[in-house]
Design a protein around this motif. Structure first.
Motif, PDB file in Angstrom:
ATOM      1  N   GLU A 105      14.129 -16.218  11.698  1.00  0.00           N
ATOM      2  CA  GLU A 105      12.688 -16.190  11.421  1.00  0.00           C
ATOM      3  C   GLU A 105      11.906 -15.727  12.639  1.00  0.00           C
ATOM      4  N   PRO A 114      11.849 -22.623  13.704  1.00  0.00           N
ATOM      5  CA  PRO A 114      12.106 -22.197  12.323  1.00  0.00           C
ATOM      6  C   PRO A 114      13.467 -21.534  12.122  1.00  0.00           C
ATOM      7  N   LYS A 154      12.206 -11.965  13.039  1.00  0.00           N
ATOM      8  CA  LYS A 154      11.321 -11.218  12.131  1.00  0.00           C
ATOM      9  C   LYS A 154       9.926 -11.077  12.715  1.00  0.00           C
ATOM     10  N   LEU A 193       5.256 -18.209  10.537  1.00  0.00           N
ATOM     11  CA  LEU A 193       6.521 -18.953  10.566  1.00  0.00           C
ATOM     12  C   LEU A 193       6.618 -19.988   9.442  1.00  0.00           C
ATOM     13  N   GLY A 194       5.610 -20.042   8.605  1.00  0.00           N
ATOM     14  CA  GLY A 194       5.630 -20.995   7.493  1.00  0.00           C
ATOM     15  C   GLY A 194       5.494 -22.438   7.927  1.00  0.00           C
TER      16      GLY A 194
END
Length: 152
Positions: free
Chosen positions: A31, A27, A34, A150-151
């Protein structure tokens, strides 16, 4: 391509689906930072079951070499009289899903099946907290929550 198993362990259905759809990809370093602020070195995601098989073979070498076993806190659970838990990694119950981008960093993320066979937790090697040895730490309590964060 077959995504169902690596090292005798069944990959989480969501990971298999992400790989099949081409959506299991890194990602971006920001990301990941985070989600894993303590993880200092860049990683590359392993995007196929074959890559996971190949990279995860290194876990056996780490667990079988006494010096490396202590340094990287890896062990074969079947050789231990009691259950093995964090900060140690049972290499027989783990699959690497991301590895060091730079040669020599020797860091990774792994699926840890000791916490569940259907949706294993994600753990990361922490080689920064102690200068003497690495420890395995929880990154996410389940692969599904890791992917959500992580979407993916």
């Amino acid at each position: 391509m077959e995504h169902s198993g690596v090292r005798g362990l069944v990959l989480p259905a969501r990971l298999s689906a992400l790989m099949r759809e081409g959506r299991w990809r890194h990602p971006g370093d920001a990301e990941l930072t985070k989600l894993i602020p303590w993880f200092e070195d860049p990683l590359d995601f392993l995007t196929s079951a074959e890559q996971m098989r190949r990279e995860s073979r290194s876990l056996d070498r780490l667990a079988d070499d006494p010096r490396l076993r202590e340094l990287f806190r890896t062990v074969r659970g079947s050789s231990c009289p009691a259950a093995v838990d964090l900060p140690w990694l049972d290499t027989e119950q783990a699959i690497l899903i991301a590895v060091n981008r730079r040669a020599g960093d020797d860091v990774a993320l792994a699926l840890d099946y000791r916490a569940g066979a259907v949706d294993p937790r994600v753990v990361g090697s922490d080689c920064w907290t102690s200068s003497r040895e690495c420890a395995w730490r929880v990154v996410a309590p389940a692969f599904s929550s890791f992917a959500d964060a992580l979407g993916l």
